[in-house]
Scaffold this active site. Structure first.
Site, PDB file in Angstrom:
ATOM      1  N   THR A 183     -13.929  -6.336  -0.809  1.00 29.34           N
ATOM      2  CA  THR A 183     -13.145  -7.251   0.030  1.00 29.34           C
ATOM      3  C   THR A 183     -13.720  -7.408   1.424  1.00 29.34           C
ATOM      4  O   THR A 183     -14.332  -6.471   1.962  1.00 29.34           O
ATOM      5  CB  THR A 183     -11.701  -6.709   0.144  1.00 29.34           C
TER       6      THR A 183
ATOM      7  N   TYR B  65      -5.726   0.206   3.141  1.00 25.40           N
ATOM      8  CA  TYR B  65      -6.249  -0.577   2.014  1.00 25.40           C
ATOM      9  C   TYR B  65      -7.768  -0.682   2.114  1.00 25.40           C
ATOM     10  O   TYR B  65      -8.496  -0.441   1.147  1.00 25.40           O
ATOM     11  CB  TYR B  65      -5.602  -1.972   2.016  1.00 25.40           C
TER      12      TYR B  65
ATOM     13  N   GLU C 100     -12.067  -7.190   3.926  1.00 24.41           N
ATOM     14  CA  GLU C 100     -11.390  -6.179   4.751  1.00 24.41           C
ATOM     15  C   GLU C 100     -12.298  -4.984   5.038  1.00 24.41           C
ATOM     16  O   GLU C 100     -12.040  -4.217   5.965  1.00 24.41           O
ATOM     17  CB  GLU C 100     -10.100  -5.716   4.070  1.00 24.41           C
TER      18      GLU C 100
ATOM     19  N   LYS D 204     -10.754   0.675  -0.341  1.00 27.94           N
ATOM     20  CA  LYS D 204     -11.773  -0.221  -0.904  1.00 27.94           C
ATOM     21  C   LYS D 204     -13.182   0.225  -0.480  1.00 27.94           C
ATOM     22  O   LYS D 204     -14.148   0.017  -1.211  1.00 27.94           O
ATOM     23  CB  LYS D 204     -11.524  -1.660  -0.443  1.00 27.94           C
TER      24      LYS D 204
HETATM   25  P1  NAP Z   1      -2.901  -8.952  -7.093  1.00 28.14           P
HETATM   26  O1  NAP Z   1      -2.399 -10.315  -7.439  1.00 28.14           O
HETATM   27  O2  NAP Z   1      -2.147  -8.110  -6.147  1.00 28.14           O
HETATM   28  O3  NAP Z   1      -3.056  -8.162  -8.494  1.00 28.14           O
HETATM   29  C1  NAP Z   1      -3.271  -6.784  -8.541  1.00 28.14           C
HETATM   30  C2  NAP Z   1      -3.311  -6.343  -9.983  1.00 28.14           C
HETATM   31  O4  NAP Z   1      -3.578  -4.933 -10.010  1.00 28.14           O
HETATM   32  C3  NAP Z   1      -2.013  -6.556 -10.765  1.00 28.14           C
HETATM   33  O5  NAP Z   1      -2.328  -6.999 -12.066  1.00 28.14           O
HETATM   34  C4  NAP Z   1      -1.433  -5.155 -10.831  1.00 28.14           C
HETATM   35  O6  NAP Z   1      -0.613  -4.931 -11.943  1.00 28.14           O
HETATM   36  C5  NAP Z   1      -2.705  -4.332 -10.952  1.00 28.14           C
HETATM   37  N1  NAP Z   1      -2.530  -2.911 -10.627  1.00 28.14           N
HETATM   38  C6  NAP Z   1      -2.074  -2.388  -9.469  1.00 28.14           C
HETATM   39  N2  NAP Z   1      -2.064  -1.039  -9.543  1.00 28.14           N
HETATM   40  C7  NAP Z   1      -2.524  -0.715 -10.778  1.00 28.14           C
HETATM   41  C8  NAP Z   1      -2.721   0.513 -11.461  1.00 28.14           C
HETATM   42  N3  NAP Z   1      -2.441   1.686 -10.881  1.00 28.14           N
HETATM   43  N4  NAP Z   1      -3.205   0.484 -12.708  1.00 28.14           N
HETATM   44  C9  NAP Z   1      -3.486  -0.707 -13.310  1.00 28.14           C
HETATM   45  N5  NAP Z   1      -3.306  -1.912 -12.714  1.00 28.14           N
HETATM   46  C10 NAP Z   1      -2.837  -1.907 -11.466  1.00 28.14           C
HETATM   47  O7  NAP Z   1      -4.416  -9.028  -6.545  1.00 28.14           O
HETATM   48  P2  NAP Z   1      -5.457 -10.253  -6.603  1.00 28.14           P
HETATM   49  O8  NAP Z   1      -5.232 -11.120  -5.416  1.00 28.14           O
HETATM   50  O9  NAP Z   1      -5.487 -10.823  -7.964  1.00 28.14           O
HETATM   51  O10 NAP Z   1      -6.821  -9.478  -6.297  1.00 28.14           O
HETATM   52  C11 NAP Z   1      -7.597  -8.905  -7.352  1.00 28.14           C
HETATM   53  C12 NAP Z   1      -8.480  -7.813  -6.771  1.00 28.14           C
HETATM   54  O11 NAP Z   1      -9.338  -8.369  -5.779  1.00 28.14           O
HETATM   55  C13 NAP Z   1      -7.732  -6.676  -6.088  1.00 28.14           C
HETATM   56  O12 NAP Z   1      -8.462  -5.501  -6.314  1.00 28.14           O
HETATM   57  C14 NAP Z   1      -7.776  -7.051  -4.617  1.00 28.14           C
HETATM   58  O13 NAP Z   1      -7.688  -5.894  -3.817  1.00 28.14           O
HETATM   59  C15 NAP Z   1      -9.151  -7.698  -4.538  1.00 28.14           C
HETATM   60  N6  NAP Z   1      -9.321  -8.717  -3.509  1.00 28.14           N
HETATM   61  C16 NAP Z   1      -8.451  -9.754  -3.411  1.00 28.14           C
HETATM   62  C17 NAP Z   1      -8.653 -10.739  -2.460  1.00 28.14           C
HETATM   63  C18 NAP Z   1      -7.726 -11.928  -2.341  1.00 28.14           C
HETATM   64  O14 NAP Z   1      -7.795 -12.623  -1.311  1.00 28.14           O
HETATM   65  N7  NAP Z   1      -6.915 -12.219  -3.343  1.00 28.14           N
HETATM   66  C19 NAP Z   1      -9.783 -10.669  -1.625  1.00 28.14           C
HETATM   67  C20 NAP Z   1     -10.654  -9.610  -1.775  1.00 28.14           C
HETATM   68  C21 NAP Z   1     -10.436  -8.644  -2.738  1.00 28.14           C
HETATM   69  P3  NAP Z   1       1.007  -5.139 -11.955  1.00 28.14           P
HETATM   70  O15 NAP Z   1       1.215  -6.579 -12.307  1.00 28.14           O
HETATM   71  O16 NAP Z   1       1.453  -4.193 -12.985  1.00 28.14           O
HETATM   72  O17 NAP Z   1       1.482  -4.808 -10.570  1.00 28.14           O
HETATM   73  O1  F7E Z   2      -2.290 -11.730   5.669  1.00 28.40           O
HETATM   74  C1  F7E Z   2      -0.956 -12.616   9.027  1.00 28.40           C
HETATM   75  C2  F7E Z   2      -1.383 -11.173   8.803  1.00 28.40           C
HETATM   76  O2  F7E Z   2      -1.110 -10.548   3.814  1.00 28.40           O
HETATM   77  C3  F7E Z   2      -3.146 -12.677   6.257  1.00 28.40           C
HETATM   78  C4  F7E Z   2      -5.360  -9.503   0.337  1.00 28.40           C
HETATM   79  O3  F7E Z   2      -5.624 -10.294  -0.786  1.00 28.40           O
HETATM   80  O4  F7E Z   2      -6.940 -10.691   1.689  1.00 28.40           O
HETATM   81  C5  F7E Z   2      -5.575 -10.322   1.596  1.00 28.40           C
HETATM   82  O5  F7E Z   2      -5.181  -9.541   2.714  1.00 28.40           O
HETATM   83  C6  F7E Z   2      -2.903 -12.734   7.749  1.00 28.40           C
HETATM   84  C7  F7E Z   2      -2.849 -11.361   8.418  1.00 28.40           C
HETATM   85  O6  F7E Z   2      -3.562 -11.222   3.570  1.00 28.40           O
HETATM   86  C8  F7E Z   2       2.564 -12.866   8.169  1.00 28.40           C
HETATM   87  O7  F7E Z   2      -1.203 -10.413  10.006  1.00 28.40           O
HETATM   88  C9  F7E Z   2       1.282 -13.444   9.817  1.00 28.40           C
HETATM   89  O8  F7E Z   2      -3.622 -11.398   9.564  1.00 28.40           O
HETATM   90  O9  F7E Z   2      -1.836 -12.951   3.495  1.00 28.40           O
HETATM   91  P1  F7E Z   2      -2.107 -11.623   4.077  1.00 28.40           P
HETATM   92  P2  F7E Z   2      -4.654 -10.170   4.083  1.00 28.40           P
HETATM   93  O10 F7E Z   2      -4.048  -9.075   4.860  1.00 28.40           O
HETATM   94  O11 F7E Z   2      -5.734 -10.936   4.735  1.00 28.40           O
HETATM   95  C10 F7E Z   2      -7.883  -9.612   1.741  1.00 28.40           C
HETATM   96  C11 F7E Z   2      -9.272 -10.189   1.800  1.00 28.40           C
HETATM   97  C12 F7E Z   2      -7.680  -8.639   0.641  1.00 28.40           C
HETATM   98  O12 F7E Z   2      -8.619  -8.006   0.175  1.00 28.40           O
HETATM   99  C13 F7E Z   2      -6.270  -8.277   0.320  1.00 28.40           C
HETATM  100  O13 F7E Z   2      -6.198  -7.693  -0.981  1.00 28.40           O
HETATM  101  O14 F7E Z   2      -1.627 -13.310   7.985  1.00 28.40           O
HETATM  102  N1  F7E Z   2       0.494 -12.830   8.892  1.00 28.40           N
HETATM  103  N2  F7E Z   2       2.554 -13.461   9.398  1.00 28.40           N
HETATM  104  C14 F7E Z   2       1.253 -12.464   7.853  1.00 28.40           C
HETATM  105  N3  F7E Z   2       0.922 -11.861   6.697  1.00 28.40           N
HETATM  106  C15 F7E Z   2       1.935 -11.634   5.802  1.00 28.40           C
HETATM  107  N4  F7E Z   2       1.647 -11.059   4.610  1.00 28.40           N
HETATM  108  N5  F7E Z   2       3.234 -11.996   6.082  1.00 28.40           N
HETATM  109  C16 F7E Z   2       3.608 -12.617   7.263  1.00 28.40           C
HETATM  110  O15 F7E Z   2       4.772 -12.927   7.481  1.00 28.40           O
END
Ligand code: NAP
Ligand code: F7E
Length: 339
Positions: free
Chosen positions: A127, A151, A129, A155
């Site tokens: 990520t 987090y 992050e 990662k």
């Molecule tokens: P998400 O919607 O939060 O999905 C997370 C998945 O992980 C769900 O299917 C969840 O299952 C499963 N999970 C959580 N804990 C588990 C465990 N202990 N054993 C087995 N499965 C488990 O995340 P996403 O947005 O699809 O992201 C996919 C991956 O990419 C994640 O690793 C995330 O950290 C990474 N990532 C995401 C972003 C982004 O912007 N979306 C960016 C960079 C990296 P349940 O349904 O059972 O909860």
């Molecule tokens: O926050 C600001 C908050 O929770 C984005 C995950 O997929 O991307 C995701 O993480 C921004 C932050 O995503 C609210 O402070 C303001 O700056 O949507 P978010 P994230 O933290 O960027 C990365 C790449 C991953 O890897 C992660 O798995 O939005 N913000 N107001 C807020 N955020 C939330 N959630 N809620 C608010 O009300």
């Protein structure tokens, strides 16, 4: 006739990315297996519509025995480790669970691959992050890793171990360092979906039990009919999840394992996301959004901006969906869902 299809095993299959990836691989005629956590009420999340096409294995990234058992049984050509506790805000509330599921969970998969199916190719969901507090803008594969929350620290463990297992044991483990990617399947805990749901709920005048639940298990609109957000100045590089799963697949199809940054290279603020989403439904965001400091974070990351030139140059990947198209897609999907 023996089944000659390629076999993929996806952890995190019920999540946003898992569902788009499963669709993408099924379209390519893969046999798709998914790790499914057992809940008291079975839930297929975002892959409910595919539940007859996917083979599910009940298990958890916390359990190394089940991971080894499934790899031995399934013999996957490709493994996509997407399972994680993926919410940054939540990771401060559950730091140990995050370290275990997001960090050690990946390490358990690497160990299972090393011992059971060392010829499987493995994609690890890293990520942006990881770059956290960096002062270098934009970020690429050589930018130093500087995590700023539990987090990101979890990662980082998974990311460094991916590199260590690749180099030490000659395993095909690649990482995708993905910047934020969103979609109509994004959980309402994340800011983009919270905003699209909030704008639509206000537009439709939804109240009480008709309001969708968002972050913290609360209705997306407060008792005064307002959308509560934290830091509006936060900046993110937002792309469309459907575009990013193609990058995952391309990464595993390169001739050698490596690390790859994936993103759009464009940043927008949370304020700009609000502006775009509310204007899709003909409203002025300033009339409907209030600040609740509860959603601020102990430390904010960024600005995180992708320099994705490596994957563009070598694998020919590029994002297909603009910021405006993404916001519009999310708002219109919520409009048809809630109307
Ligand atoms: P998400 O919607 O939060 O999905 C997370 C998945 O992980 C769900 O299917 C969840 O299952 C499963 N999970 C959580 N804990 C588990 C465990 N202990 N054993 C087995 N499965 C488990 O995340 P996403 O947005 O699809 O992201 C996919 C991956 O990419 C994640 O690793 C995330 O950290 C990474 N990532 C995401 C972003 C982004 O912007 N979306 C960016 C960079 C990296 P349940 O349904 O059972 O909860
Ligand atoms: O926050 C600001 C908050 O929770 C984005 C995950 O997929 O991307 C995701 O993480 C921004 C932050 O995503 C609210 O402070 C303001 O700056 O949507 P978010 P994230 O933290 O960027 C990365 C790449 C991953 O890897 C992660 O798995 O939005 N913000 N107001 C807020 N955020 C939330 N959630 N809620 C608010 O009300």
């Amino acid at each position: 006739m023996p089944d000659k299809r390629k076999i993929a095993f996806i952890t995190g299959i019920t999540g946003q990315d898992g569902s788009y990836l499963a669709e993408f691989l099924l379209e390519k005629n893969y046999k798709v297996h998914g790790l499914l956590r057992r809940n008291s009420n079975p839930s297929y999340g975002n892959v409910a519509h595919l539940r007859h096409e996917i083979e599910f294995s009940f298990g958890d990234l916390a359990d190394p025995a089940c991971l080894s058992m499934y790899l031995a049984k399934i013999q996957p050509d490709e493994i996509y480790n997407l399972g994680a506790l993926s919410h940054v805000h939540e990771s401060w509330l559950q730091p140990l669970a995050t370290a275990d599921q997001t960090g050690l969970g990946a390490l358990r998969i690497y160990e299972a691959v090393r011992n059971v199916t060392p010829r499987s190719r493995l994609y690890q969901a890293s990520t942006s992050e990881l770059f956290g507090k960096t002062k270098i803008i934009p970020q690429n594969e050589d930018t130093p890793i500087h995590p700023a929350n539990p987090y990101a620290a979890a990662k980082a463990l998974a990311h460094f171990d991916a590199q260590i297992y690749r180099e030490s044991f000659k395993l095909f483990i690649s990482t995708g360092i993905l910047f934020n990617h969103e979609s109509p399947r994004r959980s309402p805990d994340f800011v983009t979906r919270k905003i699209s749901l909030g704008a639509v709920a206000i537009k439709l005048g939804l109240k009480g039990g008709r309001l969708p639940i968002a972050q913290g298990g609360r209705p997306v609109i407060n008792a005064l009919g307002k959308l509560e957000l934290g830091n509006l100045d936060a900046q993110r590089d937002w792309g469309f999840a459907g575009d990013y799963v193609e990058a995952m697949w391309l990464i595993l199809h390169h001739d050698r394992p490596d690390d790859w940054v994936v993103g759009t290279g464009q940043v927008h603020t949370v304020r700009q996301f609000c502006e775009a989403a509310f204007s899709e439904v003909g409203l002025n965001w300033q009339d409907h959004v209030v600040i609740n400091p509860e959603w601020n974070r102990p430390t904010e990351t960024g600005p995180l901006v992708a320099d994705a030139s490596k994957i563009k140059r070598i694998l020919g990947w590029k994002p297909k969906t603009s910021f405006k198209q993404l916001v519009s897609m999310m708002v219109h999907s919520d409009l048809s869902r809630l109307s």
